[in-house]
Write an enzyme that holds these catalytic residues in place. Structure first.
Site, mmCIF file in Angstrom:
data_model
loop_
_atom_site.group_PDB
_atom_site.id
_atom_site.type_symbol
_atom_site.label_atom_id
_atom_site.label_comp_id
_atom_site.label_asym_id
_atom_site.label_seq_id
_atom_site.Cartn_x
_atom_site.Cartn_y
_atom_site.Cartn_z
ATOM 1 N N ILE A 142 0.839 -1.197 0.000
ATOM 2 C CA ILE A 142 0.000 0.000 0.000
ATOM 3 C C ILE A 142 0.877 1.252 0.000
ATOM 4 O O ILE A 142 0.568 2.230 -0.681
ATOM 5 C CB ILE A 142 -0.954 -0.006 1.227
ATOM 6 N N CYS A 197 10.538 0.892 9.229
ATOM 7 C CA CYS A 197 10.837 1.968 8.298
ATOM 8 C C CYS A 197 12.334 2.051 8.128
ATOM 9 O O CYS A 197 13.073 2.078 9.111
ATOM 10 C CB CYS A 197 10.315 3.283 8.867
#
Ligand SMILES: Cc1cc2nc3c(=O)[nH]c(=O)nc-3n(C[C@H](O)[C@H](O)[C@H](O)COP(=O)(O)OP(=O)(O)OC[C@H]3O[C@@H](n4cnc5c(N)ncnc54)[C@H](O)[C@@H]3O)c2cc1C
Ligand SMILES: Cc1cc2nc3c(=O)[nH]c(=O)nc-3n(C[C@H](O)[C@H](O)[C@H](O)COP(=O)(O)O)c2cc1C
Ligand code: FES
Lengths: 297, 266
Positions: free
Chosen positions: A71, A130
């Site tokens: 996404i 991340c």
């Protein structure tokens, strides 16, 4: 009634970050969503400092009993979230947990400070899946890296801090210990497992990716056994509460997560199959607990 | 009107073949009447999984073909077998269980003053045009339909609409060529029109370009891969002219053609 980071919650079922947009769901289902709200706390999707459009489609690939998504964390950015989404999220009948992500300690610090100012937000979840812009490694993949970041940012908020661990690491329990030592009030896991979806269809070339973003993350029942192993490994090594997730589809699965040492259980992909799955799982868990007596809450 | 919260289990009342397609019918005691162009997420209540590649796992999106009767309304869906999900749904027989969530998304909106509606569809894109034609005719408007199919067997689907003109790729029935040939003739006939279209991406893109070139408004019912159908996963996005994305399940599936620089290939 589980007690979690100072919050007294009605039941142990929450949503996984990024798997439920209550604002859109309310447009589709109206007030019935609010009246029988499935979750005892609502976790926002990941918010970053700047807005993100997300990855080019296709973003979804179905696997045996699972889903690979790429996404790309689309979101309105911190300001957009605070101005446009927070008022509606704050009106929900349950506490709000805001999930944030940054690629440097400075970015994370700015996010935590902004969130700290808002009384509507009960707790913060930090997504550490991340890449660090300096090293290219996921912040949450390495215990030292995570400790360094948390040590630099932990004091920027007085709210409970949940660290959402990445499962894509050699020893998740070691990372969880580092999170606890550096001031995390809870850890949550598992996030999606790094996964590759091969191109399919008549024009598919072997080796090419189906997903617009290249690789993706696997979720759903396909990852439940891995999730149970990681949750139990982490719960044995930390004293802070654990939010367990990964492929939970029923009250029995939720009970297994609690049995592995979780305090709360998050439902993600199963909500895609049934928007009210969380409510069903909550009720099944209650019945299950009443019968077995082992998870009476 | 909003959809009931959560999926609900219906019982298949009828399953019939229409040429190459299957039309499923299921009475829906709990649900509101859908608007034309809206869709439902469907899954078989038993044996959903274990097909090709051990799929399906997620529910599948289907435009409502028609909703007939009241107390309760019966929902109809038109299916084409293209993979494990549509194959399993196509096997269902009366008495089988069907999970549905919906109605979902934004449907078609009525033509502006002085514009005549032109319906243009291809393949299973016929489905949302049937319920839309019913609504237009019921409101006293005309609603001519142009439908394109691969071959004669598929073209039997045209019988689901009233007085449709047909084009086939192989020329076995109707006009030999793309349905857009029929559309061009209609558009160039003069009266100001608005086009309502649904079909495969290539056809929709051709319709979009034809309408843009003639400054004719168009509403396009698109498809994209969906996991949830209610805005939760952000998986179904379509790129828009302004460089951003819209979620097709909440902002569509019917979009104003103006919003798009092109219809994406998938
Ligand atoms: C709003 C909307 C309305 C629709 N209305 C109708 C309708 O009225 N009638 C109808 O027949 N269909 C309709 N569709 C299309 C229908 O949803 C799809 O055909 C169906 O989901 C296909 O599922 P499957 O398992 O049969 O095929 P799949 O195997 O899922 O294949 C379908 C396509 O998905 C891609 N694909 C292949 N494998 C995968 C994978 N593992 N993961 C992700 N994608 C893959 C490929 O492009 C393939 O061509 C609609 C779709 C949308 C979004
Ligand atoms: C479509 C999708 C989007 C997700 N987005 C996020 C996100 O924004 N932030 C995050 O921390 N986790 C995100 N996740 C991970 C989930 O919160 C959860 O950790 C994971 O999916 C495992 O649970 P499940 O198997 O029940 O889905 C996402 C998962 C999916 C499937
Ligand atoms: S299908 Fe999940 S957001 Fe549209």
């Amino acid at each position: 009634m589980p007690s979690f980071c100072g919050l007294e919650l009605e039941h142990p079922i929450v949503n996984g970050s990024g798997t439920y947009d209550v604002i859109a769901a309310r447009r589709a289902f109206g007030e019935a969503l609010i009246e029988s709200f499935p979750f005892s706390a609502f976790v926002s999707k990941t918010i970053t400092l700047e807005p993100r459009a997300g990855n080019p489609p296709p973003r979804l690939f179905e696997t045996p009993a699972g889903l690979i998504n790429s996404i790309g964390l689309p979101n309105k950015g911190l300001q957009g979230y605070l101005e446009r989404d927070l008022p509606e999220l704050a009106a929900l009948p349950v506490p709000l947990i805001t999930n944030v992500m940054g690629s440097t300690a400075a970015e994370i610090a700015a996010l935590l400070e902004a969130v700290d100012d808002r009384d509507e937000i009960a707790a913060v979840e930090l997504n550490v899946s991340c890449p660090n812009v300096r090293t290219g490694l996921d912040i949450g993949a390495d215990p030292r890296e995570l400790a360094a970041v948390l040590d630099a940012v932990r004091r920027r908020t007085s709210k409970p801090l949940i660290v959402k661990l990445t499962p894509n690491t050699a020893d998740v329990a070691l990372v969880a210990e580092a999170a606890e030592a550096s001031g995390a009030d809870a850890v949550s896991l598992i996030n999606t497992l790094r996964a590759f979806a091969p191109a399919v269809g008549p024009d598919a070339v072997a080796g090419e990716a189906w997903l617009g973003g290249g690789t993706g993350g696997l979720s759903g029942p396909a990852i439940r056994a891995v999730a149970l192993a990681q949750v139990s490994a982490v719960a044995r090594r930390v004293t802070i509460p654990v939010v367990g997730m990964g492929g939970v589809q029923s009250g029995a699965h939720a009970a297994q997560m609690l049995g592995a040492g979780a305090t709360l259980v998050a439902v993600g992909t199963e909500s895609f199959r049934d928007p009210a799955a969380g409510a069903r799982i909550r009720d099944e868990l209650r019945d299950f607990s009443a019968k077995s007596g082992s998870f009476a809450r | 009107m909003s959809a009931p919260f959560g999926r609900r289990r219906l019982t298949i009342g009828g399953a019939r073949r229409v040429g190459a397609y299957v039309v499923l019918a299921a009475p829906d005691p709990g649900g509101p009447a859908p608007e034309p162009g809206q869709f439902y997420m469907l899954a078989a209540a038993e044996r959903w999984g274990g097909g090709e590649d051990e799929r399906p796992f997620l529910p599948r999106a289907f435009s409502v073909l028609r909703a007939t009767g009241t107390d309760p309304p019966t929902l109809e869906f038109m299916l084409e077998d293209v993979g494990p999900g549509t194959r399993r749904l196509g096997e269902l027989v009366p008495g089988d269980g069907l999970w549905v969530t919906g109605p979902l998304g934004q449907g078609f909106t009525a033509p502006g003053e002085g514009r005549r509606a032109l319906l243009c569809g291809g393949g299973v894109g016929t489905a949302p045009l049937a319920i839309w034609q019913d609504a237009l005719l019921a409101s006293g408007r005309e609603a001519p339909a142009l439908l394109g199919f691969r071959d004669g067997e598929h073209a039997e689907g045209a019988g689901l609409l009233r007085d449709a003109r047909v084009a086939t790729d192989d020329g076995s029935t109707g006009h030999h060529g793309p349905v857009t040939d029929l559309l061009v003739a209609e558009l160039d006939a003069g009266t100001p029109a608005i086009v309502y279209a649904c079909g495969p991406p290539g056809m929709l893109e051709a319709v979009r370009a034809l309408c843009e070139a003639r400054a004719v408004p168009a509403q396009l019912a698109l498809e994209s891969g969906m996991a949830c159908g209610f805005g939760a996963c952000f998986g179904c996005v379509v790129p828009t002219r302004d460089g951003s994305y819209v979620r097709l399940c909440v902002d569509g599936p019917v979009l104003d053609a103006e919003l798009l620089a092109g219809v994406p290939a998938h």
